[in-house]
Design a protein around this motif. Structure first.
Motif, PDB file in Angstrom:
ATOM      1  N   VAL A  39      -0.565   0.592  -4.869  1.00 14.52           N
ATOM      2  CA  VAL A  39      -0.050   1.885  -4.459  1.00 14.52           C
ATOM      3  C   VAL A  39      -0.802   2.325  -3.207  1.00 14.52           C
ATOM      4  N   PRO A  40      -2.325   2.068  -2.966  1.00 10.68           N
ATOM      5  CA  PRO A  40      -2.938   2.557  -1.831  1.00 10.68           C
ATOM      6  C   PRO A  40      -2.142   2.197  -0.476  1.00 10.68           C
ATOM      7  N   PHE A  41      -1.350   0.959  -0.518  1.00  4.87           N
ATOM      8  CA  PHE A  41      -0.894   0.461   0.559  1.00  4.87           C
ATOM      9  C   PHE A  41       0.871   0.750   0.819  1.00  4.87           C
ATOM     10  N   TRP A  42       1.196   1.460  -0.029  1.00  3.82           N
ATOM     11  CA  TRP A  42       2.758   1.828   0.054  1.00  3.82           C
ATOM     12  C   TRP A  42       3.011   2.763   1.554  1.00  3.82           C
ATOM     13  N   GLU A  43       2.117   3.701   1.602  1.00  2.00           N
ATOM     14  CA  GLU A  43       2.385   4.402   2.831  1.00  2.00           C
ATOM     15  C   GLU A  43       2.318   3.693   4.077  1.00  2.00           C
ATOM     16  N   MET A  44       1.386   2.671   3.957  1.00  2.00           N
ATOM     17  CA  MET A  44       1.374   1.877   5.184  1.00  2.00           C
ATOM     18  C   MET A  44       2.626   0.965   5.350  1.00  2.00           C
ATOM     19  N   LEU A  45       3.041   0.407   4.188  1.00  2.00           N
ATOM     20  CA  LEU A  45       4.074  -0.425   4.211  1.00  2.00           C
ATOM     21  C   LEU A  45       5.408   0.514   4.478  1.00  2.00           C
TER      22      LEU A  45
END
Lengths: 231, 296
Positions: free
Chosen positions: A170-176
């Motif tokens: 989840v913490p990297f969803w925005e980056m992706l």
């Protein structure tokens, strides 16, 4: 445009799916969801030209991938990037080795350019200074992000990702989300296969198109997006 | 050097540590093989040793003047198989006889010096064969001033046959070591191909043709094999040169150190390096095939 016509796969003595039609337009991010064992990984390998379907054909920019010239299929594979579901196959490597290998596959990345881009890509996926880290010592999230960065090194026209979003966490969803939009904006195509789509992404993508056991979403581009970041 | 990554050095780029270890091992092996090769080439097995010990003696008639005998020696020296031909006058022959058999001075009585003059003919090591010796002997026998030719024709063929067998045995041993190196290289290549299976699959999945990969791996193995063999042979040549300079008695069996710089010696070393390149490429191809058949 990547098109699958009447695709069918027979596996383990049964028909996994048959008569499926897909159309993935260029310069967009696509999200294919399906239940476990529904054949998502298989679908990606068929679309990449790795596994001939038992029925139907895949056509890329008007050329058949399996019934046409083999050199075209090879050129297609060379233009694709692929982030597989994480296995232990590459455990002996370091993150730097992934980039070195990716550069070899690209055949056109200069050493100095590779070093420069490697640092920037690792920083982008949240792994700054990870060049010498061993894959065996990385978490699943770190592995998929390292693999993604290594694939992006070659600047593939089409990027296939298998379970990347779920594995990244989840913490990297925005980056992706931002990355996929940026890739689409630059004219690249991204095809993601996941068990399920993050809720906010689904809301932004709108109604999916059901294709056999799969649901196909088209993630909105920057212009089409009206609700802001879905991260 | 171009910065662009090439498939020619794909193994080096993907597996440096093991490749460096293998290369060091191969270099040392090539040093040993190069030393053996150069020693064999220079010595001709036992030929140089035998040629140093063997001489054809043409005993001259008593009435042959010195000037005529020396002219005859010069003519004998001009024969292709002959390395040197030296005339010894009767007085020198007598002194040599006394050195060999001291205490026989009484033989030189009132009749004067009983020893005739003679020509000592040495054969070139690379021409020490029955046919060449026979050529020299027949040429000398046809000369009227020569009374007798002593060439050991009774035992020489057997000796030459033994020397030839020894030479073949040496080359056979060399071949066995070369074959051993090939087998070791093939096993190393196979182990490396197995270890890099995932990397090669990665590359072929991304459009790199497997045939191109195999070709470039073999080409890389050939180039590195040639360089390692050339470096190993050069190092061995240096060691042999130093050994011959330090221990001159070795020259009797192997030859002078300057022979290492003869064009034919250098050509042989280059041919050996080319052969090593071919063997390395073949080991790479067979190793790849074996690794693939293991996976099936």
């Amino acid at each position: 445009m990547i098109e699958g016509f009447r695709l069918g796969v027979f596996s383990r003595g049964v028909t996994l799916w048959d008569g499926l039609d897909f159309a993935f337009g260029e310069a967009a991010a696509w999200f294919v969801t399906g239940l476990p064992s529904s054949g998502k990984t298989l679908l990606l390998s068929i679309l990449r030209g790795e596994r001939r379907p038992d029925a139907g054909d895949v056509v890329v920019s008007g050329e058949s991938l399996y019934r046409g010239n083999p050199s075209l299929a090879r050129a297609w594979r060379a233009s694709c990037g692929y982030v597989p579901e994480q296995a232990i196959a590459d455990a002996r490597l370091t993150v730097g080795d992934l980039f070195r290998r990716s550069a070899l596959a690209g055949g056109g990345v200069r050493e100095s350019e590779r070093m420069d881009r490697t640092d920037r890509l690792l920083e982008m996926v949240g792994l700054p200074g990870a060049l010498k880290w061993r894959i065996a010592e990385l978490s699943i999230s770190e592995r998929v992000r390292a693999c993604l960065a290594a694939e992006l090194l070659r600047g593939p026209k089409v990027l296939f990702c298998d379970g990347l979003v779920a594995d990244a966490g989840v913490p990297f969803w925005e980056m992706l989300w931002g990355l996929f939009r940026a890739l689409a904006r630059e004219g690249n195509t991204v095809v993601l296969a996941e068990r399920r789509i993050p809720e906010r992404w689904a809301l932004a993508a709108g109604d999916p198109e059901p294709v056999g056991p799969f649901r196909v979403y088209r993630l909105p581009g920057p212009a089409a997006e009206v609700k802001g970041g879905p991260g | 050097m171009s910065e662009r990554p090439s498939l020619l050095w794909v193994d080096w780029r993907l597996s440096r540590g093991p490749l460096v270890r293998e290369s060091i091992g191969r270099f040392l092996f090539f040093c040993l093989l190069g030393f053996a090769l150069l020693s064999l080439l220079l010595s001709g097995g036992a030929s140089r040793f035998l040629a140093g010990r063997y001489a054809v003696t043409a005993v001259l008639r008593a009435d042959v003047p010195s000037a005529e005998a020396e002219g005859l020696a010069r003519k004998a020296a001009a024969l292709p198989p002959v390395r040197s031909a030296a005339y010894r006058d009767p007085e020198t022959a007598w002194k040599e006889f006394l050195r060999a058999y001291p205490g026989l001075d009484s033989l030189r009585g009132a009749g004067g010096n009983p020893m005739p003059g003679y020509i000592e003919i040495r054969i070139r090591p690379d021409r020490l064969a029955a046919a060449d010796v026979a050529l020299v002997v027949s040429a000398l026998r046809s000369v009227s001033q020569v009374e007798q030719v002593l060439a050991g024709e009774e035992w020489l063929p057997r000796l030459l046959r033994a020397a030839e067998l020894a030479l073949w045995a040496c080359w056979g041993l060399f071949g066995v070591f070369l074959a051993g190196l090939f087998i070791v290289c093939r096993l190393q290549e196979r182990a490396r191909a197995v270890a890099l299976t995932a990397d090669f699959a990665f590359l072929t999945e991304r459009g790199v043709p497997a045939g191109r990969l195999v070709f470039f791996r073999a080409a890389g193995a050939a180039v590195s094999g040639f360089l390692l063999a050339a470096a190993g042979t050069a190092a061995a040549g240096g060691a042999l040169f130093a050994s011959l300079r330090t221990f001159p008695f070795l020259e009797r069996g192997i030859g002078p150190p300057t022979d290492l710089l003869l064009p034919r010696t250098i050509a042989a070393a280059v041919l050996f390096s080319l052969g090593a390149a071919l063997l390395s490429a073949a080991a790479s191809l067979l190793g790849w095939r074996a690794a693939r058949s293991c996976r099936k």
